[in-house]
Design an enzyme around this catalytic site. Sequence first.
Site, short mmCIF file in Angstrom:
data_model
loop_
_atom_site.label_atom_id
_atom_site.label_comp_id
_atom_site.label_asym_id
_atom_site.label_seq_id
_atom_site.Cartn_x
_atom_site.Cartn_y
_atom_site.Cartn_z
N ALA A 67 41.12 40.98 -4.90
CA ALA A 67 42.21 41.49 -5.74
C ALA A 67 41.95 42.87 -6.34
CB ALA A 67 42.59 40.50 -6.83
N ALA A 68 40.93 43.58 -5.85
CA ALA A 68 40.70 44.95 -6.35
C ALA A 68 41.93 45.81 -6.05
CB ALA A 68 39.46 45.55 -5.70
N GLY A 69 42.40 45.74 -4.82
CA GLY A 69 43.56 46.53 -4.43
C GLY A 69 44.80 46.14 -5.21
N ASP A 70 45.04 44.85 -5.37
CA ASP A 70 46.22 44.39 -6.12
C ASP A 70 46.15 44.86 -7.57
OD1 ASP A 70 47.22 43.08 -3.89
OD2 ASP A 70 46.34 41.14 -4.44
P1 ADP Z 1 41.30 46.37 -1.23
O1 ADP Z 1 41.01 45.33 -2.26
O2 ADP Z 1 42.75 46.46 -0.88
O3 ADP Z 1 40.42 46.33 -0.02
P2 ADP Z 1 39.69 48.62 -2.15
O4 ADP Z 1 38.46 47.88 -1.73
O5 ADP Z 1 39.91 49.96 -1.57
O6 ADP Z 1 41.02 47.77 -1.95
O7 ADP Z 1 39.61 48.73 -3.73
C1 ADP Z 1 40.69 49.17 -4.52
C2 ADP Z 1 40.17 49.98 -5.70
O8 ADP Z 1 39.30 49.14 -6.47
C3 ADP Z 1 39.33 51.19 -5.33
O9 ADP Z 1 40.14 52.33 -5.12
C4 ADP Z 1 38.44 51.34 -6.57
O10 ADP Z 1 39.13 52.06 -7.58
C5 ADP Z 1 38.24 49.89 -7.01
N1 ADP Z 1 36.98 49.37 -6.48
C6 ADP Z 1 36.79 48.61 -5.37
N2 ADP Z 1 35.48 48.32 -5.18
C7 ADP Z 1 34.81 48.91 -6.21
C8 ADP Z 1 33.44 48.99 -6.62
N3 ADP Z 1 32.46 48.41 -5.91
N4 ADP Z 1 33.14 49.69 -7.76
C9 ADP Z 1 34.11 50.28 -8.49
N5 ADP Z 1 35.43 50.25 -8.17
C10 ADP Z 1 35.78 49.58 -7.05
#
Ligand code: ADP
Length: 307
Positions: free
Chosen positions: A248-251
């Site tokens: 859910a980082a992207g969401d």
């Molecule tokens: P998804 O969940 O769709 O694969 P990402 O992995 O690109 O999306 O992550 C979305 C956002 O979450 C990134 O642009 C960043 O801001 C944040 N993020 C993801 N992983 C990390 C991390 N290890 N440390 C800090 N921020 C992170």
Amino acid sequence: MKKIVVVGSINMDLVTNVEAFPRPGETIHSLGVGYQPGGKGANQAVAAARSGASVQMVGAVGTDSFAQTLIDNLAGSGVDTAGILRKEGHSGLAIITVDRSGENHIVLAGGSNKAFAFGEIEGRIAWDEAHAVLLQNEIDRETTAAVMREAKRRGVPVWFNPAPAVKPEPSLLPLIHTCILNETEIEVITGAKVSGAEDAERAAGRLLEAGVTQVVVTLGDKGCVRAGRDGESVHVPAFKVRAVDTTAAGDTFIGAMAAASSEGKPVMEALRFAAAASALAVTRHGAQASIPSRDEVERLLSGSIRK
Ligand code: ADP
């Protein structure tokens, strides 16, 4: 403050942990079970609401026993749920098995998420109060396309997260104001190999040429890249945190950015807010459970908490 309207999926994630995956025909015992509300639409709605936005969720649950729990869960995060239909049949389900090493198997059963047409929700969308309408790829494709067309006709910006990645009809691209997607998704959509900020900016350029107004490519711990038809390109680094679960980082990023934008924050500020929200989300386990409140995001931004 105008609303963020999310037209998207609402799921119950049934998560079961196992020592090792069963072989075909084998029955094994689970180590534990969890019921976690999810779905990209619902996750983004919760992220926007916890970030302080006024949020309307439009979609459908089924007539099974999960339906009310899913609605109550959204309402509990402050999301307006009056636009959610109940369709005969089961609610969206994700049946997730996780083994000891953290590897997972996921079976998605779209159910009610795939069962509604634009005509059934058109009248429920708060068009006149909408700052933007947020769409993903977990509902019927025709419904998504129809929402895009109507939003464009009414002058409501469409924010699109093409996840899971499917190449959109080229005719839809000019209907999209903001396209937010990760590296894998932009690879599928543009056909370009993307690894890192420079590639992402180049691939984003293709989407701009095809008619999208603004593109944000998220790059995990490398942050994100924003490119726009206004000619402004920026790379916003990620906050340095100890990541334990990137679900859910992207969401979280998308909901938080939309929320910041609905308050009138300029794009750089909205991107930093989203980077902070998603950084906090990866420091915690779970999907919706990991999405931070606005207060927490502001504390990270002001430097008063270190993770
Ligand atoms: P998804 O969940 O769709 O694969 P990402 O992995 O690109 O999306 O992550 C979305 C956002 O979450 C990134 O642009 C960043 O801001 C944040 N993020 C993801 N992983 C990390 C991390 N290890 N440390 C800090 N921020 C992170």
